[in-house]
Each structure stands twice: as C-alpha cells, then as structure tokens.
Design a protein around this motif. Structure first.
Motif, PDB file in Angstrom:
ATOM      1  N   ASP A 199     -53.917  15.526 -62.091  1.00  0.00           N
ATOM      2  CA  ASP A 199     -53.568  14.420 -61.180  1.00  0.00           C
ATOM      3  C   ASP A 199     -53.438  14.934 -59.750  1.00  0.00           C
ATOM      4  N   GLU A 201     -46.584  10.042 -56.008  1.00  0.00           N
ATOM      5  CA  GLU A 201     -47.428   9.035 -56.654  1.00  0.00           C
ATOM      6  C   GLU A 201     -48.803   9.647 -56.934  1.00  0.00           C
ATOM      7  N   ILE A 234     -52.685   9.492 -56.914  1.00  0.00           N
ATOM      8  CA  ILE A 234     -53.701   8.770 -56.142  1.00  0.00           C
ATOM      9  C   ILE A 234     -55.119   9.063 -56.642  1.00  0.00           C
ATOM     10  N   HIS A 264     -49.411  12.544 -54.126  1.00  0.00           N
ATOM     11  CA  HIS A 264     -49.030  12.535 -52.716  1.00  0.00           C
ATOM     12  C   HIS A 264     -47.607  12.001 -52.612  1.00  0.00           C
TER      13      HIS A 264
END
Length: 225
Positions: A165, A148, A150, A168
């Motif tokens: 990006d 995902e 974060i 995690h």
C-alpha cells in the motif's frame, strides 16, 4: 447667534469642576475608566430602517440635552448609588455613536465589552501556523499520525515481487493563517473605532474633568519588533 449656540459656547468655555486640573487619559484608559470604573452604559438608538445609517446619539445628543437644561450636572469624586460621572456618560454616548462604516452598534458593544474587562483584542501574538497531521491516534506506542491508502505499488523485496500500500498523511495548518489574519483584522477595526472616539472627544471639548490625550494603543503590534 441662537439660544442653543450661546449655551453651547458657554459649556465649551466652562472650566473643570472646582477649577481643578483635568485628569489626562489615553482613549483606551478613558474607556476603561468610563465602562469599568464608572459602570457607564451604552444608550443605543432604536433600530433604523435597513436603508438608513445608524448614527447613535453621539455628542450632538448629549449637547442638546445639556442645552435644554442650560447647565451642567455637578460631579463628584465618589460614586453614590447609581451615579455615573457625566464625563463617563459623554464617553459612552460617543461610543454609541460609532458610524456603520466602523461597525456601528456591533463595534460599540465590542469596544464597551473590552473596556469593561480591561482587555485588548487578542491578535494572537507570537502565533505561527504549523503543518500538523489532520488526525492522530494514540496507542501503547504513543501518538501516531493517521494515514490513508492512496494506491498500491509492486516492489521487489528479498527476491520477490510484492504489492504494498502507498500511504499518505493528510496535513493541515494549525492555526490556519486565515484565523490569524481574521484576529488581526479585528484588532485593526477596534483600533480604528478608538481613533474615531478619541477624535470625537477631543473635537467635542465638553469633558469637564477628563482630558483625552493623543495616546493610542499600538498600530499593528505584530509588525513592531
């Protein structure tokens, strides 16, 4: 001494059927014999009010019924039709009398169910929690953990600043430690119920052809190396 007391004393003093030596069984083996071999059934008491403790029939009920008859029922080595050995009925009655503090009717059903299946509660032997991805996805390259985003960060790459990006991977414990702890609490509760049944059968002293010994399943087998 009352008539009931005299009859009770006679029953306790009677030898096993035919003068034969009693068959020695640990409590778990005795339960499996009663429920799996003899097909004994639990005679559960009617539903009690919420503020009353459910006690079941237990040994007192069996003793009272025998005192009314003034004799013991002759047993046999072979089952005929729906006949259930009277020792098996005594064992079943004792299980049905488990007090609420040890699980009551719910635990009585559990004990009988496991005995019929010849099983011990699954305490998840050898299981160790592992940290694994919460979700995975499979493609032509194999199985990959789902990540995902974060946030973002600016990084210098090949002389240029770029936005990338920050990913995690959410993880979980599988099986969860609480699942293992719950399974082992269930084993402890079952063991305590068997210990109570064993003590009741030994103290009652009314089994005619079976002798319940002190042999018990292992205490907390996950701690035994």
């Amino acid at each position: 001494m009352s008539r009931f007391d005299r009859r009770f004393a006679r029953m306790r003093g009677q030898p096993s059927a035919g003068g034969k030596s009693k068959r020695a069984l640990g409590v778990q083996a005795g339960l499996e014999w009663a429920f799996r071999v003899e097909k004994a059934q639990l005679e559960l008491p009617p539903r009690q009010d919420a503020d009353e403790e459910s006690r079941g029939f237990g040994l007192e009920y069996v003793l009272m019924q025998r005192a009314v008859l003034g004799c013991q029922i002759d047993g046999g080595q072979h089952k005929m039709g729906g006949y259930v050995h009277e020792d098996a009925e005594v064992i079943a009655a004792t299980v049905a009398g488990l007090p609420d503090s040890l699980g009551g009717i719910r635990m009585a059903l559990r004990v009988a169910e496991l005995a019929r299946a010849g099983m011990t509660p699954d305490w998840m032997p050898g299981v160790v929690p592992r940290c694994v991805p919460r979700e995975t996805r499979e493609n032509q390259h194999g199985v990959r953990a789902v990540t995902e985003v974060i946030g973002t960060e600016r990084v210098l790459s090949r002389g240029k600043w770029r936005c990338v990006d920050v990913l995690h991977c959410p993880v979980i414990w599988r099986p969860h430690p609480e699942q293992i702890a719950s399974a082992r609490r269930g084993y402890d509760d079952w063991w305590a119920a068997l210990d109570w049944v064993r003590d009741g059968l030994v103290a009652g002293g009314i089994l005619r052809e079976v002798e319940v010994t002190g042999v018990m399943p292992k205490v907390k087998p996950w701690k035994n190396k």
